[in-house]
Motif scaffolding. Sequence first.
Motif, PDB file in Angstrom:
ATOM      1  N   VAL A   1      19.630 -13.142 -16.184  1.00  0.00           N
ATOM      2  CA  VAL A   1      19.901 -13.385 -14.766  1.00  0.00           C
ATOM      3  C   VAL A   1      20.080 -12.070 -14.013  1.00  0.00           C
ATOM      4  O   VAL A   1      19.500 -11.864 -12.948  1.00  0.00           O
ATOM      5  CB  VAL A   1      21.154 -14.275 -14.595  1.00  0.00           C
ATOM      6  CG1 VAL A   1      21.538 -14.371 -13.130  1.00  0.00           C
ATOM      7  CG2 VAL A   1      20.893 -15.663 -15.159  1.00  0.00           C
TER       8      VAL A   1
ATOM      9  N   PHE B   1      19.228 -22.977  -8.361  1.00  0.00           N
ATOM     10  CA  PHE B   1      19.311 -22.766  -9.806  1.00  0.00           C
ATOM     11  C   PHE B   1      20.766 -22.562 -10.232  1.00  0.00           C
ATOM     12  O   PHE B   1      21.249 -23.146 -11.195  1.00  0.00           O
ATOM     13  CB  PHE B   1      18.487 -21.530 -10.157  1.00  0.00           C
ATOM     14  CG  PHE B   1      18.024 -21.494 -11.577  1.00  0.00           C
ATOM     15  CD1 PHE B   1      16.676 -21.450 -11.873  1.00  0.00           C
ATOM     16  CD2 PHE B   1      18.932 -21.507 -12.622  1.00  0.00           C
ATOM     17  CE1 PHE B   1      16.242 -21.421 -13.187  1.00  0.00           C
ATOM     18  CE2 PHE B   1      18.510 -21.477 -13.935  1.00  0.00           C
ATOM     19  CZ  PHE B   1      17.160 -21.435 -14.214  1.00  0.00           C
ATOM     20  N   LEU B   2      21.484 -21.721  -9.480  1.00  0.00           N
ATOM     21  CA  LEU B   2      22.872 -21.413  -9.830  1.00  0.00           C
ATOM     22  C   LEU B   2      23.770 -22.640  -9.665  1.00  0.00           C
ATOM     23  O   LEU B   2      24.683 -22.861 -10.461  1.00  0.00           O
ATOM     24  CB  LEU B   2      23.394 -20.263  -8.959  1.00  0.00           C
ATOM     25  CG  LEU B   2      22.779 -18.891  -9.271  1.00  0.00           C
ATOM     26  CD1 LEU B   2      23.109 -17.896  -8.171  1.00  0.00           C
ATOM     27  CD2 LEU B   2      23.257 -18.375 -10.621  1.00  0.00           C
TER      28      LEU B   2
ATOM     29  N   PHE C   1      12.364 -22.884 -20.119  1.00  0.00           N
ATOM     30  CA  PHE C   1      12.353 -23.011 -21.571  1.00  0.00           C
ATOM     31  C   PHE C   1      13.020 -21.790 -22.164  1.00  0.00           C
ATOM     32  O   PHE C   1      13.217 -20.778 -21.505  1.00  0.00           O
ATOM     33  CB  PHE C   1      10.926 -23.155 -22.084  1.00  0.00           C
ATOM     34  CG  PHE C   1       9.991 -22.152 -21.477  1.00  0.00           C
ATOM     35  CD1 PHE C   1       9.851 -20.897 -22.033  1.00  0.00           C
ATOM     36  CD2 PHE C   1       9.287 -22.459 -20.330  1.00  0.00           C
ATOM     37  CE1 PHE C   1       9.008 -19.967 -21.457  1.00  0.00           C
ATOM     38  CE2 PHE C   1       8.437 -21.530 -19.748  1.00  0.00           C
ATOM     39  CZ  PHE C   1       8.301 -20.280 -20.310  1.00  0.00           C
TER      40      PHE C   1
HETATM   41  C1  HEM Z   1      18.758 -21.047 -19.833  1.00  0.00           C
HETATM   42  C2  HEM Z   1      18.474 -20.427 -18.744  1.00  0.00           C
HETATM   43  C3  HEM Z   1      17.178 -19.725 -18.395  1.00  0.00           C
HETATM   44  C4  HEM Z   1      15.981 -19.664 -19.064  1.00  0.00           C
HETATM   45  C5  HEM Z   1      15.625 -20.281 -20.388  1.00  0.00           C
HETATM   46  C6  HEM Z   1      15.079 -18.873 -18.253  1.00  0.00           C
HETATM   47  C7  HEM Z   1      13.770 -18.585 -18.599  1.00  0.00           C
HETATM   48  C8  HEM Z   1      12.918 -17.828 -17.827  1.00  0.00           C
HETATM   49  C9  HEM Z   1      11.579 -17.432 -18.221  1.00  0.00           C
HETATM   50  C10 HEM Z   1      10.908 -17.801 -19.528  1.00  0.00           C
HETATM   51  C11 HEM Z   1      11.051 -16.691 -17.205  1.00  0.00           C
HETATM   52  C12 HEM Z   1       9.662 -16.045 -17.129  1.00  0.00           C
HETATM   53  C13 HEM Z   1       9.580 -14.837 -18.035  1.00  0.00           C
HETATM   54  C14 HEM Z   1      10.440 -13.663 -17.638  1.00  0.00           C
HETATM   55  O1  HEM Z   1      10.156 -13.027 -16.598  1.00  0.00           O
HETATM   56  O2  HEM Z   1      11.382 -13.326 -18.386  1.00  0.00           O
HETATM   57  C15 HEM Z   1      12.055 -16.620 -16.163  1.00  0.00           C
HETATM   58  C16 HEM Z   1      11.884 -15.940 -14.975  1.00  0.00           C
HETATM   59  C17 HEM Z   1      12.871 -15.877 -14.006  1.00  0.00           C
HETATM   60  N1  HEM Z   1      14.176 -16.337 -14.099  1.00  0.00           N
HETATM   61 FE1  HEM Z   1      14.945 -17.389 -15.616  1.00  0.00          FE
HETATM   62  N2  HEM Z   1      15.737 -18.478 -17.133  1.00  0.00           N
HETATM   63  C18 HEM Z   1      17.019 -18.970 -17.178  1.00  0.00           C
HETATM   64  C19 HEM Z   1      18.030 -18.796 -16.269  1.00  0.00           C
HETATM   65  C20 HEM Z   1      17.856 -18.150 -15.075  1.00  0.00           C
HETATM   66  C21 HEM Z   1      18.879 -18.060 -14.072  1.00  0.00           C
HETATM   67  C22 HEM Z   1      20.275 -18.659 -14.185  1.00  0.00           C
HETATM   68  C23 HEM Z   1      18.334 -17.344 -13.039  1.00  0.00           C
HETATM   69  C24 HEM Z   1      18.930 -16.924 -11.722  1.00  0.00           C
HETATM   70  C25 HEM Z   1      20.110 -17.170 -11.318  1.00  0.00           C
HETATM   71  C26 HEM Z   1      16.985 -17.013 -13.402  1.00  0.00           C
HETATM   72  C27 HEM Z   1      16.123 -16.315 -12.597  1.00  0.00           C
HETATM   73  C28 HEM Z   1      14.820 -16.045 -12.924  1.00  0.00           C
HETATM   74  C29 HEM Z   1      13.899 -15.380 -12.008  1.00  0.00           C
HETATM   75  C30 HEM Z   1      14.221 -14.915 -10.601  1.00  0.00           C
HETATM   76  C31 HEM Z   1      12.671 -15.274 -12.704  1.00  0.00           C
HETATM   77  C32 HEM Z   1      11.376 -14.686 -12.173  1.00  0.00           C
HETATM   78  C33 HEM Z   1      11.322 -13.256 -12.574  1.00  0.00           C
HETATM   79  C34 HEM Z   1      10.002 -12.591 -12.270  1.00  0.00           C
HETATM   80  O3  HEM Z   1       9.086 -13.233 -11.732  1.00  0.00           O
HETATM   81  O4  HEM Z   1       9.922 -11.403 -12.616  1.00  0.00           O
HETATM   82  N3  HEM Z   1      16.734 -17.520 -14.642  1.00  0.00           N
HETATM   83  N4  HEM Z   1      13.170 -17.310 -16.568  1.00  0.00           N
END
Ligand code: HEM
Length: 386
Positions: free
Chosen positions: A74, A87-88, A383
């Motif tokens: 995050v 999301f939060l 995922f």
């Molecule tokens: C169990 C919780 C979560 C999982 C499994 C997860 C998984 C992922 C995955 C697989 C991606 C795409 C690959 C990457 O850029 O790493 C991603 C992108 C992203 N995640 Fe999460 N995420 C989670 C929680 C969160 C939370 C809580 C936030 C924000 C508060 C968040 C914000 C983002 C953002 C902004 C992106 C886009 C990043 C980009 O395009 O560079 N994620 N997430």
Amino acid sequence: MSLDDAAVRASGLEEIAPHLQTAQRSVAALGIDPETFVPRFYRTLFGYAPGLRSLFPLAMETQHSRFGRALVHVITHLDEPSTLIGFLAQLGRDHRKFDVRDEHYAVVGQALLVALADTGGAAWTDEVARAWAHTYAFLAGSMQAGARSDPGPAWWGATVVGHERVERDLAVVRVRTDEPFVYRAGQYVTVETPQHPRLWRALSPAVAPDRSGELEFHVRAIGYGSVSRGIVASARPGDRWRIGPPMGALDRAVVPGRELLMIGGGTGISPIRALVEQLERAGGRPERAVVFYGARDWDSLHALDGLRRTSYRNPWLDVVPVVEEPPAVPGPLVGRLADVVTGFGSWADCEVVVSGSPAMITATIRALRVAGASLDQIHYDPFVTD
Ligand code: HEM
Ligand SMILES: Cc1cc2nc3c(=O)[nH]c(=O)nc-3n(C[C@H](O)[C@H](O)[C@H](O)COP(=O)(O)OP(=O)(O)OC[C@H]3O[C@@H](n4cnc5c(N)ncnc54)[C@H](O)[C@@H]3O)c2cc1C
Ligand code: HEM
């Protein structure tokens, strides 16, 4: 990546935006490497608040606590503020089942800032420190607001009423919740089983909600998986499970009059099966729906018979089986789901649901985008990254 100014203003994030930007820009200079940062964060946290240890998995090394990694994820992905708040809020709502309370957020914030300062060294300037304090306050505040806004229970108690091992590594499990559990077809839940206390895992009901009050899950035991193997091998009728609030919104892909493409790999077919059942029952149907259902081999397409029967009754639905290993008799298409689906065209004019393992989702989305589909047509659940 820059913050989206319009979205910031629209959601009242204007004040916090400069701090988010400073914090985000500092990530590289601070040198946050999850391998060293996560253990340091936990050491700091349990040093300040030993009582919090009991909220986490029993053996943190072998059972991989997800919180530390998630927090790093995050704080290194602070862009896209428009999607951040929703999301939060959902995350905060979901944290109630971990027994996380309002007062815990302050000590976690303190541990995070100290661990960041230790990691960053000279890069941890006053300006950066201030930006992170505001950023954490914003993350925590949004989660707490989400938790408070949900009048429903943090979790539902449930009893296993059926466990059938349909293959060596696949079980169909039915559970009945003590209190009514309201969800929409295509959503997923998290469950905690008596075999593995405090390890919550996501599972997708394979049926649309109905009056019986039962949920049906199809669980595949994966190689080194603790919870999935426990469920397939040892779950028994009478076991008591906890079920977290329903999450996800794959049903947004259902738009009356528009074509719907659904791609399911392995047990990823479950939410698609539920959506199809709901469509047959309730109407509001898309113009045409096509399900591509993939698995390793013919015998692993456990949901195919049911889906095919539904398609015989419903001319708007087509079901296409795909296997990776060439079968003994000709019939199904052979190949990776991503390649087979995009071999049929770009699918540029329909809504798309993608459901399956992390590798399958990543490969399929990539192939669809190369074929010309845009990201906003594609619907999928978050995922696990590891
Ligand atoms: C169990 C919780 C979560 C999982 C499994 C997860 C998984 C992922 C995955 C697989 C991606 C795409 C690959 C990457 O850029 O790493 C991603 C992108 C992203 N995640 Fe999460 N995420 C989670 C929680 C969160 C939370 C809580 C936030 C924000 C508060 C968040 C914000 C983002 C953002 C902004 C992106 C886009 C990043 C980009 O395009 O560079 N994620 N997430
Ligand atoms: C939204 C969502 C819905 C889901 N629905 C279902 C469902 O209906 N039925 C079902 O059986 N599972 C489903 N899963 C997967 C499930 O939540 C667990 O991740 C899975 O059962 C593994 O948990 P575990 O404790 O057994 O393995 P862990 O102990 O968490 O993982 C052990 C090892 O396996 C790897 N691994 C984790 N998941 C996978 C995977 N899917 N494929 C290959 N390797 C993996 C990990 O990287 C790790 O190295 C869903 C996941 C998500 C995110
Ligand atoms: C900004 C604040 C926080 C963020 C962004 C955050 C994020 C996350 C995420 C994304 C997960 C994984 C969820 C999943 O896999 O289903 C998680 C799990 C968890 N979080 Fe948080 N969390 C925050 C605050 C807290 C606080 C204050 C506590 C209290 C100690 C806490 C305790 C836990 C626990 C116990 C788990 C599950 C156990 C585990 O596997 O680690 N979190 N958190």
